[in-house]
Motif scaffolding. Structure first.
Motif, PDB file in Angstrom:
ATOM      1  N   ARG A  88      24.361 -12.528  14.171  1.00 49.66           N
ATOM      2  CA  ARG A  88      23.258 -11.764  14.831  1.00 49.66           C
ATOM      3  C   ARG A  88      23.323 -12.023  16.112  1.00 49.66           C
ATOM      4  O   ARG A  88      23.049 -12.830  16.690  1.00 49.66           O
ATOM      5  CB  ARG A  88      22.485 -13.434  13.842  1.00 49.66           C
ATOM      6  CG  ARG A  88      22.938 -13.388  12.266  1.00 49.66           C
ATOM      7  CD  ARG A  88      22.041 -11.855  11.359  1.00 49.66           C
ATOM      8  NE  ARG A  88      20.953 -12.525  11.264  1.00 49.66           N
ATOM      9  CZ  ARG A  88      20.381 -13.095  10.424  1.00 49.66           C
ATOM     10  NH1 ARG A  88      21.141 -13.561   9.098  1.00 49.66           N
ATOM     11  NH2 ARG A  88      18.945 -13.104  10.048  1.00 49.66           N
TER      12      ARG A  88
ATOM     13  N   LEU B  67      17.909  -0.805   9.763  1.00 51.91           N
ATOM     14  CA  LEU B  67      18.423  -0.876  10.688  1.00 51.91           C
ATOM     15  C   LEU B  67      19.769  -1.250  10.184  1.00 51.91           C
ATOM     16  O   LEU B  67      19.902  -2.228   9.427  1.00 51.91           O
ATOM     17  CB  LEU B  67      18.722  -2.513  11.428  1.00 51.91           C
ATOM     18  CG  LEU B  67      17.180  -2.226  13.361  1.00 51.91           C
ATOM     19  CD1 LEU B  67      16.835  -3.784  13.378  1.00 51.91           C
ATOM     20  CD2 LEU B  67      17.041  -0.945  13.758  1.00 51.91           C
TER      21      LEU B  67
ATOM     22  N   ALA C 218       3.590  -9.952   7.703  1.00 51.27           N
ATOM     23  CA  ALA C 218       3.541 -10.639   9.738  1.00 51.27           C
ATOM     24  C   ALA C 218       2.682  -9.565  10.108  1.00 51.27           C
ATOM     25  O   ALA C 218       1.963  -8.128   9.505  1.00 51.27           O
ATOM     26  CB  ALA C 218       4.686 -10.062   9.614  1.00 51.27           C
ATOM     27  N   GLU C 219       1.932  -9.855  10.942  1.00 52.94           N
ATOM     28  CA  GLU C 219       0.557  -8.538  11.584  1.00 52.94           C
ATOM     29  C   GLU C 219       1.389  -7.047  12.543  1.00 52.94           C
ATOM     30  O   GLU C 219       0.710  -6.526  12.833  1.00 52.94           O
ATOM     31  CB  GLU C 219       0.329  -9.566  13.543  1.00 52.94           C
ATOM     32  CG  GLU C 219      -1.063 -10.310  12.707  1.00 52.94           C
ATOM     33  CD  GLU C 219      -0.287 -11.855  12.373  1.00 52.94           C
ATOM     34  OE1 GLU C 219       1.070 -11.976  12.336  1.00 52.94           O
ATOM     35  OE2 GLU C 219      -1.304 -12.610  11.799  1.00 52.94           O
TER      36      GLU C 219
ATOM     37  N   THR D 160       9.407 -11.930  20.054  1.00 49.54           N
ATOM     38  CA  THR D 160       9.432 -11.215  20.574  1.00 49.54           C
ATOM     39  C   THR D 160       8.949 -10.313  18.908  1.00 49.54           C
ATOM     40  O   THR D 160       9.117 -10.063  18.069  1.00 49.54           O
ATOM     41  CB  THR D 160      10.918 -10.636  21.189  1.00 49.54           C
ATOM     42  OG1 THR D 160      11.779 -10.168  19.817  1.00 49.54           O
ATOM     43  CG2 THR D 160      10.957 -11.815  21.984  1.00 49.54           C
TER      44      THR D 160
ATOM     45  N   LEU E  61      14.223 -25.307  18.211  1.00 52.61           N
ATOM     46  CA  LEU E  61      14.127 -24.045  18.207  1.00 52.61           C
ATOM     47  C   LEU E  61      14.282 -23.152  19.161  1.00 52.61           C
ATOM     48  O   LEU E  61      14.818 -21.327  19.332  1.00 52.61           O
ATOM     49  CB  LEU E  61      12.883 -22.838  17.794  1.00 52.61           C
ATOM     50  CG  LEU E  61      11.512 -23.656  16.617  1.00 52.61           C
ATOM     51  CD1 LEU E  61      10.423 -22.634  16.072  1.00 52.61           C
ATOM     52  CD2 LEU E  61      12.569 -23.387  15.610  1.00 52.61           C
TER      53      LEU E  61
ATOM     54  N   GLY F 209       9.680  -7.288  18.354  1.00 51.37           N
ATOM     55  CA  GLY F 209      11.538  -6.797  18.002  1.00 51.37           C
ATOM     56  C   GLY F 209      12.182  -7.352  17.357  1.00 51.37           C
ATOM     57  O   GLY F 209      12.015  -7.347  16.160  1.00 51.37           O
TER      58      GLY F 209
ATOM     59  N   ALA G  56      11.715  -6.427  13.701  1.00 50.91           N
ATOM     60  CA  ALA G  56      13.313  -7.067  12.132  1.00 50.91           C
ATOM     61  C   ALA G  56      13.630  -7.509  11.593  1.00 50.91           C
ATOM     62  O   ALA G  56      14.051  -7.829  10.913  1.00 50.91           O
ATOM     63  CB  ALA G  56      14.469  -6.841  13.415  1.00 50.91           C
ATOM     64  N   LEU G  57      12.310  -8.542  11.604  1.00 54.24           N
ATOM     65  CA  LEU G  57      12.383  -9.679  10.929  1.00 54.24           C
ATOM     66  C   LEU G  57      11.722  -9.076   9.311  1.00 54.24           C
ATOM     67  O   LEU G  57      12.111  -9.057   8.367  1.00 54.24           O
ATOM     68  CB  LEU G  57      11.857 -10.635  10.823  1.00 54.24           C
ATOM     69  CG  LEU G  57      11.713 -11.890  10.262  1.00 54.24           C
ATOM     70  CD1 LEU G  57      13.141 -12.585   9.984  1.00 54.24           C
ATOM     71  CD2 LEU G  57      10.490 -13.219  10.434  1.00 54.24           C
TER      72      LEU G  57
ATOM     73  N   GLY H 212      14.155 -15.892  18.750  1.00 53.45           N
ATOM     74  CA  GLY H 212      14.593 -17.732  18.115  1.00 53.45           C
ATOM     75  C   GLY H 212      13.734 -18.177  17.152  1.00 53.45           C
ATOM     76  O   GLY H 212      14.003 -18.830  16.453  1.00 53.45           O
TER      77      GLY H 212
HETATM   78  C1  LIG Z   1       5.096 -21.716  12.947  1.00 57.42           C
HETATM   79  C2  LIG Z   1       5.268 -20.131  12.715  1.00 57.42           C
HETATM   80  C3  LIG Z   1       4.470 -19.827  12.295  1.00 57.42           C
HETATM   81  C4  LIG Z   1       4.581 -18.635  12.424  1.00 57.42           C
HETATM   82  N1  LIG Z   1       3.513 -17.238  12.410  1.00 57.42           N
HETATM   83  C5  LIG Z   1       3.841 -16.204  11.963  1.00 57.42           C
HETATM   84  C6  LIG Z   1       2.510 -15.429  11.781  1.00 57.42           C
HETATM   85  O1  LIG Z   1       1.947 -15.831  10.934  1.00 57.42           O
HETATM   86  N2  LIG Z   1       2.761 -13.853  11.792  1.00 57.42           N
HETATM   87  C7  LIG Z   1       3.847 -13.378  12.212  1.00 57.42           C
HETATM   88  O2  LIG Z   1       3.469 -11.743  12.176  1.00 57.42           O
HETATM   89  N3  LIG Z   1       5.101 -13.932  12.993  1.00 57.42           N
HETATM   90  C8  LIG Z   1       4.700 -15.567  12.775  1.00 57.42           C
HETATM   91  N4  LIG Z   1       6.146 -16.505  13.010  1.00 57.42           N
HETATM   92  C9  LIG Z   1       7.180 -15.552  14.238  1.00 57.42           C
HETATM   93  C10 LIG Z   1       7.052 -15.200  15.180  1.00 57.42           C
HETATM   94  O3  LIG Z   1       6.205 -14.517  15.233  1.00 57.42           O
HETATM   95  C11 LIG Z   1       8.107 -14.812  15.119  1.00 57.42           C
HETATM   96  O4  LIG Z   1       8.613 -14.865  17.212  1.00 57.42           O
HETATM   97  C12 LIG Z   1       9.174 -13.164  14.701  1.00 57.42           C
HETATM   98  O5  LIG Z   1       8.700 -12.691  13.650  1.00 57.42           O
HETATM   99  C13 LIG Z   1      10.441 -13.412  14.980  1.00 57.42           C
HETATM  100  O6  LIG Z   1      10.115 -12.888  16.096  1.00 57.42           O
HETATM  101  P1  LIG Z   1      11.569 -13.903  16.633  1.00 57.42           P
HETATM  102  O7  LIG Z   1      11.736 -12.599  18.273  1.00 57.42           O
HETATM  103  O8  LIG Z   1      11.099 -14.954  17.629  1.00 57.42           O
HETATM  104  O9  LIG Z   1      13.049 -13.473  16.512  1.00 57.42           O
HETATM  105  P2  LIG Z   1      14.208 -14.209  16.636  1.00 57.42           P
HETATM  106  O10 LIG Z   1      14.079 -15.401  15.732  1.00 57.42           O
HETATM  107  O11 LIG Z   1      15.240 -13.777  17.570  1.00 57.42           O
HETATM  108  O12 LIG Z   1      14.874 -13.114  15.180  1.00 57.42           O
HETATM  109  C14 LIG Z   1      14.733 -13.073  14.436  1.00 57.42           C
HETATM  110  C15 LIG Z   1      15.017 -11.665  13.219  1.00 57.42           C
HETATM  111  O13 LIG Z   1      15.578 -10.852  14.352  1.00 57.42           O
HETATM  112  C16 LIG Z   1      16.596 -10.428  14.259  1.00 57.42           C
HETATM  113  N5  LIG Z   1      16.337  -9.718  15.622  1.00 57.42           N
HETATM  114  C17 LIG Z   1      15.818 -10.229  16.811  1.00 57.42           C
HETATM  115  N6  LIG Z   1      15.603  -9.152  17.389  1.00 57.42           N
HETATM  116  C18 LIG Z   1      16.576  -7.754  17.428  1.00 57.42           C
HETATM  117  C19 LIG Z   1      16.421  -6.648  17.837  1.00 57.42           C
HETATM  118  N7  LIG Z   1      16.135  -6.488  19.383  1.00 57.42           N
HETATM  119  N8  LIG Z   1      16.996  -5.925  17.131  1.00 57.42           N
HETATM  120  C20 LIG Z   1      17.307  -5.757  16.094  1.00 57.42           C
HETATM  121  N9  LIG Z   1      17.462  -7.004  15.598  1.00 57.42           N
HETATM  122  C21 LIG Z   1      16.530  -7.983  16.215  1.00 57.42           C
HETATM  123  C22 LIG Z   1      17.844 -11.612  14.166  1.00 57.42           C
HETATM  124  O14 LIG Z   1      18.789 -11.195  14.200  1.00 57.42           O
HETATM  125  C23 LIG Z   1      16.864 -12.046  13.573  1.00 57.42           C
HETATM  126  O15 LIG Z   1      17.402 -12.055  12.400  1.00 57.42           O
HETATM  127  C24 LIG Z   1       5.924 -17.864  12.722  1.00 57.42           C
HETATM  128  C25 LIG Z   1       7.124 -18.724  13.250  1.00 57.42           C
HETATM  129  C26 LIG Z   1       7.084 -20.309  13.217  1.00 57.42           C
HETATM  130  C27 LIG Z   1       8.409 -20.658  13.688  1.00 57.42           C
END
Ligand SMILES: Cc1cc2nc3c(=O)[nH]c(=O)nc-3n(C[C@H](O)[C@H](O)[C@H](O)COP(=O)(O)OP(=O)(O)OC[C@H]3O[C@@H](n4cnc5c(N)ncnc54)[C@H](O)[C@@H]3O)c2cc1C
Ligand code: FES
Ligand code: FES
Lengths: 293, 161
Positions: free
Chosen positions: A29, A161, A123-124, A111, B63, A113, A117-118, A34
């Motif tokens: 992954r 993807l 989500a927004e 991020t 996290l 991305g 990807a999630l 994260g």
């Molecule tokens: C308490 C809480 C509240 C939240 N509230 C919201 C909300 O209101 N609205 C909202 O939109 N989100 C919310 N989030 C989620 C937040 O926006 C995350 O940051 C986002 O959904 C995932 O981005 P990340 O960079 O952290 O991805 P990660 O957690 O690192 O990855 C998420 C997934 O995407 C994959 N991935 C990541 N980057 C790539 C890439 N470049 N190419 C291919 N696959 C990739 C990973 O393998 C994983 O499967 C919340 C999270 C928490 C913990």
């Protein structure tokens, strides 16, 4: 509970990351911010054998304005989008979406991305990608391809993807001077994912008739739902308060939201009507220059 | 076990750690480095008790895997506490009764150290919006908001002097 064991990789270049992904496939992954993956690993809903940390790859963190579009690197953090003066000018729905995601500390790491990807259907960024006809740039060892938003979001937490692909950037169209936009959402607590959200872009022509329109809803299906049929029917209509009411209740009648412990289907339908009307009112007001950007 | 040796910079000190890659930053801080000011509530990113600063930006330590933080500067509540006495934010929380059990307090201090640097003169609405990321089950938040407002004032005077 604690995360299961994995091997940690920190590639310094995109090519290195792609080689690792090609080698480990779906045992691996990618980790970006994260902020969604680690909670899932903490409860062992996700247990990758290999974790590929892309945070060291420089060229994924840029925001570039191009002709009529803006390309945002996959590693750009929510808070950079929230505070980008460039985006506030060229594509204001994106900062408006970013500042609404989760909490302050989450926005500093999460991020765009990762969020796309999630593919959480409430989500927004997936909502805005669907509104703004985004193009997703996906890279693998075999090369690069571009995927339009209506093909990218496949289902809940499922995108087009492939396991060996990395999302490198997303291209959104920018807004024209003549266009107004609106974004409304409802959640019970600040920072929660929305139960339902709605966004719209409107351009008016002479005498206040709809010239162009885009409408999208989140939280009512497995992916964000673009109201293509209603958009087509709306062209030429007079953008009156009565029309806004009509179109919003038509949208509420057409969507098929699910019910769960957070909200019944009926309640979500009511939210659709209320939030879409609000988004359209804001879009029309901005179009008429009655609201500041 | 695949334990790995690496170095973390925590509160401006280089710390040698030997830990599995799966070990969360929150657990390494508490168990390996004995910096137990960083609290752990949910491990979901929701409660904010584990918030630390990474290169000055707020981050949930639950996290992040510790191994990801090589070459980064981590600051915990211990690092924000002066050798003698309390920081303006800590002092204000004390004076305004901004804590009872204190479980949420370290996360609030780290979060608002970052936020007040970015926005030295926040409105109450802005304070509340940011505070929504730190759950407090004791105080009802009103005194925390008051304390942050007071700390902001003191910190503004401090930088003006
Ligand atoms: C308490 C809480 C509240 C939240 N509230 C919201 C909300 O209101 N609205 C909202 O939109 N989100 C919310 N989030 C989620 C937040 O926006 C995350 O940051 C986002 O959904 C995932 O981005 P990340 O960079 O952290 O991805 P990660 O957690 O690192 O990855 C998420 C997934 O995407 C994959 N991935 C990541 N980057 C790539 C890439 N470049 N190419 C291919 N696959 C990739 C990973 O393998 C994983 O499967 C919340 C999270 C928490 C913990
Ligand atoms: S323990 Fe990290 S946010 Fe709750
Ligand atoms: S003081 Fe007890 S949780 Fe905040």
């Amino acid at each position: 509970m604690k995360p299961a064991k994995f091997e940690y990789h920190k590639p310094e270049t995109l090519d290195e990351a792609l080689t690792l992904l090609a080698e480990y496939g779906d045992e691996a992954r990618v980790i970006a911010g994260g902020q969604s993956l680690v909670p899932m690993m903490n409860i062992r809903l996700a247990r990758p054998d290999h974790l590929i940390d892309i945070n060291g790859i420089d060229d994924l963190s840029q925001i570039r304005l191009e002709n009529g579009s803006v390309a945002i690197g996959a590693l750009v953090r929510h808070r950079e989008i929230e505070h980008s003066a460039q985006l506030a000018q060229a594509c204001p729905p994106l900062p408006a979406a970013a500042c609404n995601i989760g909490h302050y500390a989450l926005r500093a790491r999460g991020t765009i991305g990762g969020s796309l990807a999630l593919a959480d259907p409430a989500a927004e960024f997936p909502l805005m990608a669907t509104l703004l006809d985004a193009e997703f740039v996906a890279r693998s060892g075999a090369g690069e391809r571009s995927v339009p938003s209506h093909e990218f979001f496949v289902s809940v937490f499922t995108t087009a993807l492939e396991p060996e692909e990395i999302l490198t950037a997303v291209r959104f169209r920018t807004l024209a001077q003549s266009e107004g936009w609106g974004f409304r959402w409802f959640s019970r607590r600040v920072g929660d994912y929305a139960l339902v959200n709605a966004a719209a872009i409107v351009a008016l022509k002479d005498e206040g008739r709809i010239h162009r329109i885009a409408m999208v809803l989140g939280g009512v299906g497995a992916t964000p739902v673009r109201l293509t049929g209603l958009e087509q029917e709306s062209v030429g209509a007079e953008a009156s308060a009565g029309w806004v009411r009509e179109i919003s209740s038509a949208a509420a009648a057409r969507v098929e939201p699910g019910g769960d412990k957070h909200a019944s289907a009926e309640y979500r339908r009511e939210l659709v009507e209320l939030l879409l009307a609000g988004a359209l009112e804001d879009a029309i007001d901005r179009c008429r220059g009655r609201q500041a950007a | 076990m695949n334990r790995i040796a690496f170095t973390l910079t925590v509160n401006a000190m280089a710390c040698e750690v030997v830990a599995e890659p799966r070990k969360l930053l929150s657990d390494v801080l508490r168990e390996d480095l004995r910096l137990t000011g960083t609290h752990v509530g949910c491990e979901h990113g929701v409660c904010g008790a584990c918030t630390v600063l990474v290169d000055g930006a707020p981050a949930r330590a639950c996290l992040i895997f510790a191994i990801q933080m090589q070459c980064r500067e981590i600051t915990t509540v211990e690092g924000l506490t002066p050798a003698e006495g309390l920081s303006p934010l800590q002092q204000a929380l004390h004076e305004e009764h901004g804590l009872q059990c204190g479980y949420c307090t370290p996360g609030i201090i780290t979060t608002f150290e970052a936020f007040l640097r970015e926005n030295p003169k926040p409105t109450d609405d802005e304070i509340r919006e940011v505070l929504s990321g730190n759950l407090c089950r004791c105080t009802g938040y009103a005194n925390i908001v008051r304390a942050i407002r007071k700390a902001a004032q003191i910190m503004r005077k401090g930088t003006a002097a």
